[in-house]
Design a protein around this motif. Structure first.
Motif, PDB file in Angstrom:
ATOM      1  N   ALA A   1       0.754  -1.360  -0.055  1.00 42.07           N
ATOM      2  CA  ALA A   1      -0.079   0.103   0.026  1.00 42.07           C
ATOM      3  C   ALA A   1       0.851   1.097   0.080  1.00 42.07           C
ATOM      4  N   GLU A   2       0.373   2.388  -0.630  1.00 36.80           N
ATOM      5  CA  GLU A   2       1.171   3.566  -0.928  1.00 36.80           C
ATOM      6  C   GLU A   2       0.596   4.401   0.320  1.00 36.80           C
ATOM      7  N   PHE A   3       1.511   5.253   0.817  1.00 35.58           N
ATOM      8  CA  PHE A   3       0.891   6.260   2.105  1.00 35.58           C
ATOM      9  C   PHE A   3       0.664   7.719   1.174  1.00 35.58           C
ATOM     10  N   PRO A   4      -0.224   8.193   1.873  1.00 35.59           N
ATOM     11  CA  PRO A   4      -0.677   8.156   3.101  1.00 35.59           C
ATOM     12  C   PRO A   4      -2.180   7.038   2.950  1.00 35.59           C
TER      13      PRO A   4
ATOM     14  N   PHE B   1     -15.987  10.683   8.510  1.00 35.63           N
ATOM     15  CA  PHE B   1     -14.617  11.159   8.591  1.00 35.63           C
ATOM     16  C   PHE B   1     -13.575  10.295   8.044  1.00 35.63           C
ATOM     17  N   LEU B   2     -12.402  10.824   7.569  1.00 37.92           N
ATOM     18  CA  LEU B   2     -11.020  10.218   7.166  1.00 37.92           C
ATOM     19  C   LEU B   2     -10.185  10.043   8.414  1.00 37.92           C
ATOM     20  N   ILE B   3      -9.294   8.924   8.601  1.00 38.74           N
ATOM     21  CA  ILE B   3      -8.350   9.182   9.341  1.00 38.74           C
ATOM     22  C   ILE B   3      -7.279   8.876   8.549  1.00 38.74           C
ATOM     23  N   ILE B   4      -6.207   9.856   8.441  1.00 40.52           N
ATOM     24  CA  ILE B   4      -5.210   9.866   7.500  1.00 40.52           C
ATOM     25  C   ILE B   4      -3.662   9.656   8.130  1.00 40.52           C
ATOM     26  N   VAL B   5      -3.111   8.342   7.628  1.00 42.19           N
ATOM     27  CA  VAL B   5      -2.020   7.978   8.241  1.00 42.19           C
ATOM     28  C   VAL B   5      -0.755   8.117   7.408  1.00 42.19           C
ATOM     29  N   SER B   6       0.152   8.652   8.161  1.00 44.70           N
ATOM     30  CA  SER B   6       1.279   8.992   6.982  1.00 44.70           C
ATOM     31  C   SER B   6       2.553   7.742   7.298  1.00 44.70           C
TER      32      SER B   6
END
Length: 161
Positions: A34-37, A62-67
């Motif tokens: 998987a690519e980030f974010p 909502f979105l949780i965005i993980v780096s």
């Protein structure tokens, strides 16, 4: 520098499984390539929250965005449905979520603790610390003016005191 990629993906997937268990969800795990974010879309159903001064909605998202620097870097949250809240921007204003959990983020924090923080924020807005957008400032004024008020009386011996 963040965690080594296989360890990071394993941690994220373990936390997704924890979200699934605790919240009764079926979020798919993240593939190793998987690519980030990474964005995790969360929907809150049967959760009453104002979407305007006059209207209450029962479904929110909502979105949780993980780096790639997670968990050293806290995730970001972005609200994607209309909400009238002093600490959550309307989607057209950026959708940013001010969650105390994010302010106290540490390596030991988790996605589940973050989602619980969002739940708490919905149930108990902080109108004394709103975002500076027009909608958040208006929501703060509304919350202060319309905060729950209590009335009580004591009775004993069958009479009013």
């Amino acid at each position: 520098m963040g965690l080594v990629r296989p360890v990071l993906i394993k941690r994220i997937n373990n936390e997704i499984l924890g979200l699934n268990d605790h919240l009764g969800l079926k979020i798919r795990v993240v593939p190793e390539n998987a690519e980030f974010p990474i964005e995790i879309s969360i929907s809150l159903k049967n959760t009453a929250a104002k979407i305007s001064k006059e209207e209450i909605g029962n479904e929110h998202a909502f979105l949780i965005i993980v780096s790639e620097d997670y968990p050293y870097e806290r995730p970001r949250a972005k609200w994607t449905t209309p909400i009238f809240h002093p600490n959550i921007m309307m989607p057209e204003d950026g959708g940013f979520v001010c969650v105390k959990t994010l302010d106290n983020w540490s390596f030991g924090s988790s996605l589940l603790s973050f989602v619980k923080g969002v739940e708490q924020l919905i149930a108990d807005p902080n109108p004394m610390n709103p975002y500076g957008t027009d909608s958040c400032m208006e929501a703060a004024r509304w919350c202060i003016k319309n905060k729950p008020r209590f009335e009580a009386e004591v009775r004993y011996g069958g009479r009013h005191a």
